[in-house]
Design a protein around this motif. Structure first.
Motif, PDB file in Angstrom:
ATOM      1  N   ASN A  30       0.759  -1.319   0.050  1.00 25.01           N
ATOM      2  CA  ASN A  30      -0.041   0.092  -0.195  1.00 25.01           C
ATOM      3  C   ASN A  30       0.864   1.120  -0.249  1.00 25.01           C
ATOM      4  O   ASN A  30       0.710   2.328  -1.123  1.00 25.01           O
ATOM      5  CB  ASN A  30      -1.374   0.321   1.123  1.00 25.01           C
ATOM      6  CG  ASN A  30      -1.885   1.108   1.315  1.00 25.01           C
ATOM      7  OD1 ASN A  30      -2.566   1.302   0.862  1.00 25.01           O
ATOM      8  ND2 ASN A  30      -1.394   2.323   1.919  1.00 25.01           N
ATOM      9  N   THR A  31       2.121   1.599   1.274  1.00 27.34           N
ATOM     10  CA  THR A  31       2.578   2.343   1.031  1.00 27.34           C
ATOM     11  C   THR A  31       3.348   3.117   0.029  1.00 27.34           C
ATOM     12  O   THR A  31       3.434   4.185  -0.702  1.00 27.34           O
ATOM     13  CB  THR A  31       3.182   2.076   2.320  1.00 27.34           C
ATOM     14  OG1 THR A  31       3.980   4.236   2.752  1.00 27.34           O
ATOM     15  CG2 THR A  31       5.159   1.919   2.026  1.00 27.34           C
ATOM     16  N   LEU A  32       4.359   1.636  -0.335  1.00 28.68           N
ATOM     17  CA  LEU A  32       4.817   1.711  -1.721  1.00 28.68           C
ATOM     18  C   LEU A  32       4.270   2.039  -3.184  1.00 28.68           C
ATOM     19  O   LEU A  32       4.585   3.032  -3.859  1.00 28.68           O
ATOM     20  CB  LEU A  32       6.204   0.519  -1.895  1.00 28.68           C
ATOM     21  CG  LEU A  32       7.094  -0.189  -1.400  1.00 28.68           C
ATOM     22  CD1 LEU A  32       7.079  -1.421  -1.361  1.00 28.68           C
ATOM     23  CD2 LEU A  32       7.678   0.987  -1.312  1.00 28.68           C
ATOM     24  N   ARG A  33       3.240   1.336  -3.087  1.00 30.33           N
ATOM     25  CA  ARG A  33       2.315   1.989  -4.502  1.00 30.33           C
ATOM     26  C   ARG A  33       2.022   3.475  -4.313  1.00 30.33           C
ATOM     27  O   ARG A  33       1.096   4.316  -5.048  1.00 30.33           O
ATOM     28  CB  ARG A  33       0.991   0.739  -4.163  1.00 30.33           C
ATOM     29  CG  ARG A  33       0.429   0.904  -5.356  1.00 30.33           C
ATOM     30  CD  ARG A  33      -1.111  -0.096  -5.282  1.00 30.33           C
ATOM     31  NE  ARG A  33      -1.505  -0.579  -7.003  1.00 30.33           N
ATOM     32  CZ  ARG A  33      -2.830  -0.274  -7.083  1.00 30.33           C
ATOM     33  NH1 ARG A  33      -3.409   0.490  -6.514  1.00 30.33           N
ATOM     34  NH2 ARG A  33      -3.808  -0.136  -7.962  1.00 30.33           N
ATOM     35  N   ASN A  34       1.347   3.410  -3.284  1.00 23.44           N
ATOM     36  CA  ASN A  34       0.485   4.933  -3.071  1.00 23.44           C
ATOM     37  C   ASN A  34       1.015   6.198  -2.092  1.00 23.44           C
ATOM     38  O   ASN A  34       0.505   7.413  -2.828  1.00 23.44           O
ATOM     39  CB  ASN A  34      -0.890   4.800  -1.876  1.00 23.44           C
ATOM     40  CG  ASN A  34      -1.889   3.298  -2.686  1.00 23.44           C
ATOM     41  OD1 ASN A  34      -2.287   3.971  -4.061  1.00 23.44           O
ATOM     42  ND2 ASN A  34      -2.417   2.786  -2.205  1.00 23.44           N
ATOM     43  N   GLU A  35       1.737   5.967  -1.887  1.00 25.74           N
ATOM     44  CA  GLU A  35       2.814   6.787  -0.468  1.00 25.74           C
ATOM     45  C   GLU A  35       4.244   6.975  -1.121  1.00 25.74           C
ATOM     46  O   GLU A  35       4.321   8.935  -1.451  1.00 25.74           O
ATOM     47  CB  GLU A  35       2.363   6.815   0.907  1.00 25.74           C
ATOM     48  CG  GLU A  35       1.288   6.518   1.241  1.00 25.74           C
ATOM     49  CD  GLU A  35       0.935   6.795   3.066  1.00 25.74           C
ATOM     50  OE1 GLU A  35       0.689   6.716   3.332  1.00 25.74           O
ATOM     51  OE2 GLU A  35       1.913   5.547   2.989  1.00 25.74           O
ATOM     52  N   TYR A  36       4.880   6.534  -2.307  1.00 23.58           N
ATOM     53  CA  TYR A  36       5.925   6.873  -1.986  1.00 23.58           C
ATOM     54  C   TYR A  36       6.360   7.327  -2.938  1.00 23.58           C
ATOM     55  O   TYR A  36       6.548   8.401  -3.977  1.00 23.58           O
ATOM     56  CB  TYR A  36       6.802   5.056  -2.355  1.00 23.58           C
ATOM     57  CG  TYR A  36       7.454   4.737  -0.975  1.00 23.58           C
ATOM     58  CD1 TYR A  36       6.737   4.730   0.391  1.00 23.58           C
ATOM     59  CD2 TYR A  36       8.728   4.194  -1.507  1.00 23.58           C
ATOM     60  CE1 TYR A  36       7.200   4.154   1.033  1.00 23.58           C
ATOM     61  CE2 TYR A  36       9.343   4.090  -0.512  1.00 23.58           C
ATOM     62  CZ  TYR A  36       8.318   3.740   0.748  1.00 23.58           C
ATOM     63  OH  TYR A  36       9.095   3.285   2.490  1.00 23.58           O
ATOM     64  N   PRO A  37       5.319   6.853  -4.363  1.00 28.56           N
ATOM     65  CA  PRO A  37       5.079   8.227  -6.231  1.00 28.56           C
ATOM     66  C   PRO A  37       5.179   9.933  -4.852  1.00 28.56           C
ATOM     67  O   PRO A  37       5.560  10.628  -5.749  1.00 28.56           O
ATOM     68  CB  PRO A  37       3.929   7.711  -6.517  1.00 28.56           C
ATOM     69  CG  PRO A  37       3.232   6.561  -6.224  1.00 28.56           C
ATOM     70  CD  PRO A  37       4.526   5.705  -4.340  1.00 28.56           C
ATOM     71  N   THR A  38       4.669  10.146  -4.282  1.00 30.64           N
ATOM     72  CA  THR A  38       4.625  11.751  -3.718  1.00 30.64           C
ATOM     73  C   THR A  38       6.518  11.719  -3.689  1.00 30.64           C
ATOM     74  O   THR A  38       6.584  12.980  -3.615  1.00 30.64           O
ATOM     75  CB  THR A  38       4.127  11.639  -2.791  1.00 30.64           C
ATOM     76  OG1 THR A  38       4.277  11.001  -1.810  1.00 30.64           O
ATOM     77  CG2 THR A  38       2.568  11.713  -2.760  1.00 30.64           C
TER      78      THR A  38
END
Length: 747
Positions: free
Chosen positions: A567-575
């Motif tokens: 979840n965090t790699l997919r949704n938060e790391y892009p920022t």
């Protein structure tokens, strides 16, 4: 002979003084309404701006990452107009609300048409030009108007009766207002229930009296033939006539009841900003402003807002969330913490915050506030740690309630009006973390993460020790290019129970010829749970480290074992700059099996599959694991709560690092008992935390002998065995104690 004019006179039989009185009352009611809503609008305007652009809807998970420019307005308006979120999982309630919603819009339109006809067209336009009143409510238009108007009124009446009966019966758990975090002598929900009855009772009284007024008018006029189109009022009039009401009595009663009906209608309008009726305005607006990605991608902290301490810290959307709450209790019903006996009800969190903030902003509420026996509300007389006044995190919402949250997103998913509970709870947790108010075990885990990069407190050099049990080397993605970078995660790397699963997945991928590698001792915890605990600074440190390693490594895409990391790699790391595809290992296995790269033999097992919250609810990955099971020839029996309606294991949101001995029944135990009724052989998971939680729960509930907890990759490797399946199963039974999960790769 005088032609019959097909119409009716507004204010028929009233004198100028009575008409003036009505307009005076109407203006007063509208003024109260506007004043009440202006207070609320002013409250929203004082809220902090959103970091995100609320008018843009993030792309639905499961496709390409990132945020699209597709506006959310059309879909949100469709949700409002169709009542889809309300009908979801509650079709009967949804039907009742749909009748009320569209019927109310019909009544509002009818009232508007009458006002335009009488006040604007009849007086201001034609009256000024021609010197006398005119009306367009005549002839066929008048007949059609009344027919539709009556249908709309009946729809509201039927829907309101359905909702009232449901409320009076009150058998559903979400309709019970008992507190889960405070004793019955400390707080009372009575006035909240009274507020609901006030709203429903006043609405019913207005509707019934309106139809009786119609019936009396038609009866008093001698049943004009054209009033048959006012079909409901016509039959009410016929019923009154059968009861012995004469035409003259009807005209007299009509005059009195008209004022009663009109007075209640004006009182209803004036009360909207101060009662449950306010949701008629705030809830649709909140749905339009809702961001489906708000929980998947939490907002960062700013220098001046490390957690929430007071009213001024909340964003305008969060303030609107609180006002949009209808007290329906769906979030209360699905919350795993509440089910387990913890001191958390998402509904209570929202209502407590609404009541406290409205008290601070001096916004009155009629029978819509929870009270103590002394007449005060939440946090009245309480003081924060510095003694200066109520502390929102700890006094208004208790610490026990905040730390009980698993951040599973069930409340957000179930809410029919777009309330984003989890981001608000995380903001309050950030305040607690900033003040050091947390359990010792959680503090230890965070210290381990800060010092070693993992919650186990083990040296980073031990992260890839599990690879030593393989008979082939695993590539180091820091030193040589690989197609797929495997972000293994803490539990799959350090927990001895999960290391065998990591070895099994490595063997399966190696057999399939997949070009993959890992980061060895340079990998750190992805930070998903760290962020949801409220330790934003530590999340940023972990994420910055991982991003630095990603930049030095050579790979085309990432896959991970842990749905939380996913979840965090997919949704938060892009920022932070991550611009590659991120997949869960179940998606990778599904593709390999269906392409024939992994020639699996059918297992013929009867299984049930548990959807992890961070995979199914957060990211809508529900079919890939089932595709794997179908490719393995398994008979999948679905649990009642499945896919985005899955039930939480209880480990998320940092709960795996906290004490759960106080719970009456752990969520994982609740889930195992549910699966045990299905007559299946295996309970299949696709998350390392799930494997740990449910293996323990199977033992504590006594189901470990008849329900084997297996990871998805264990079944895949079993299906790849060269020896016949019967021999493989028998061999696995010889190597493992009865009822225990067989070691990965040895089945």
């Amino acid at each position: 002979m005088t032609a019959v004019v097909i119409t009716r006179h507004i204010f028929g039989g009233m004198g100028a003084s009575q008409i003036a009185l009505f307009y005076g009352l109407a203006i007063g009611a509208i003024a109260i309404f506007l004043a009440g809503w202006w207070r609320r609008v002013r409250k929203y305007r004082d809220g902090r701006p959103l970091v995100r652009r609320w008018w843009r809807r993030p792309e639905e998970p499961g496709t390409v990452q990132g945020v699209t420019a597709r506006p959310s307005l059309l879909r949100s308006l469709a949700d409002v107009l169709t009542n889809r979120p309300i009908r979801r999982r509650r079709p009967t309630v949804g039907l009742a609300h749909l009748l009320v919603f569209w019927g109310f819009l019909g009544l509002l339109l009818a009232t508007t048409i009458v006002g335009v006809d009488y006040d604007l067209y009849g007086h201001l336009i034609t009256g000024a030009i021609q010197g006398h009143q005119r009306s367009f409510l005549v002839g066929s238009f008048y007949e059609a108007f009344n027919a539709v108007f009556n249908a709309a009124g009946l729809a509201v009446l039927v829907g309101t009766v359905m909702l009232t009966v449901r409320r009076v019966r009150g058998r559903e758990p979400q309709l019970r207002y008992a507190r889960v975090d405070r004793g019955p002598t400390e707080y009372s929900r009575a006035r909240l229930v009274e507020g609901d009855y006030l709203f429903l009772g006043l609405l019913l009284a207005i509707l019934v009296s309106g139809f009786v007024v119609q019936g009396l008018r038609i009866l008093g006029a001698g049943f004009p033939f054209f009033e048959r189109w006012t079909w409901l009022g016509w039959w009410v009039g016929r019923g009154l006539s059968a009861l012995g009401v004469t035409a003259s009595s009807a005209r007299l009663l009509h005059g009195y009841l008209w004022w009663v009906h009109g007075g209640m209608a004006l009182a209803f309008v004036a009360s909207i900003p101060f009662t449950k009726a306010m949701h008629m305005v705030s809830s649709p607006v909140n749905l339009v402003a809702n961001d489906p990605g708000a929980t998947r991608r939490l907002p960062p902290v700013t220098a001046d807002h490390i957690g929430y301490a007071g009213v001024s810290d909340f964003t305008w959307k969060e303030l609107l969330d609180f006002d949009a709450c209808t007290k329906c209790g769906r979030c209360h019903d699905v919350c795993p913490a509440r089910t387990a006996g913890a001191a958390l009800s998402p509904r209570d969190v929202i209502l407590d915050l609404r009541q406290w903030i409205d008290r601070q902003r001096r916004i009155p509420a009629i029978l819509d506030r929870e009270i103590r026996p002394d007449g005060t509300g939440p946090a009245a007389g309480a003081h924060g740690p510095d003694g200066t006044g109520p502390e929102v995190a700890g006094d208004v919402v208790t610490e026990r309630a905040l730390w009980a949250c698993t951040t599973c997103m069930a409340c957000v998913e179930a809410c029919p009006v777009g309330i984003e509970h989890v981001p608000t709870i995380v903001q309050l947790r950030r305040r607690l973390v900033d003040q050091g108010r947390m359990e010792p075990t959680l503090q230890t885990a965070l210290q381990n993460l800060a010092q070693q990069g993992n919650s186990f407190g083990k040296s980073a050099r031990m992260r890839a020790r599990w690879t030593k049990g393989l008979d082939f080397p695993v590539k180091d993605a820091r030193k040589e290019a690989v197609e797929l970078l495997w972000f293994v995660g803490d539990h799959a790397s350090f927990d001895e129970r999960m290391q065998s699963l990591s070895q099994a997945l490595a063997r399966v991928l190696h057999r399939a010829g997949v070009d993959f590698g890992i980061l060895y001792d340079d990998e750190r915890n992805a930070g998903n749970d760290v962020r949801r605990v409220g330790e934003e600074g530590l999340f940023e440190l972990l994420a910055e480290h991982n991003m630095g390693v990603f930049e030095r490594a050579q790979f085309q895409e990432i896959f991970t074992t842990d749905p939380h990391s996913f979840n965090t790699l997919r949704n938060e790391y892009p920022t932070l700059g991550l611009d590659v595809r991120v997949r869960h290992y179940s998606q990778l296995l599904a593709d390999l099996l269906e392409s024939g790269t992994l020639p699996a033999r059918p297992l013929g097992l009867r299984v049930t599959y548990h959807d992890p919250c961070y995979l199914a609810r957060y990211n809508r990955v529900t079919e890939a694991p089932r595709r794997v099971l179908r490719a393995l020839g398994c008979d999948v029996v679905e649990m009642p709560r499945n896919r985005d309606n899955t039930f939480c294991c209880g480990a998320g949101g940092g709960r795996i690092w906290m004490d759960d001995s106080h719970l009456t029944e752990r969520p994982s135990e609740n889930r195992i008992k549910e699966a045990a009724t299905l007559g299946v052989e295996r309970f299949v998971v696709s998350c390392p935390k799930d494997f740990a939680m449910y293996s323990d729960a199977a033992k504590t509930t006594g189901h470990d002998a008849d329900l084997v907890v297996s990871d998805l990759v264990q079944l895949v490797e079993m299906a790849l065995e060269v020896e016949p399946l019967a021999a493989a199963v028998a061999s696995a039974g010889d190597r493992a104690p009865a009822g225990a999960p067989a070691p990965a790769g040895g089945e």
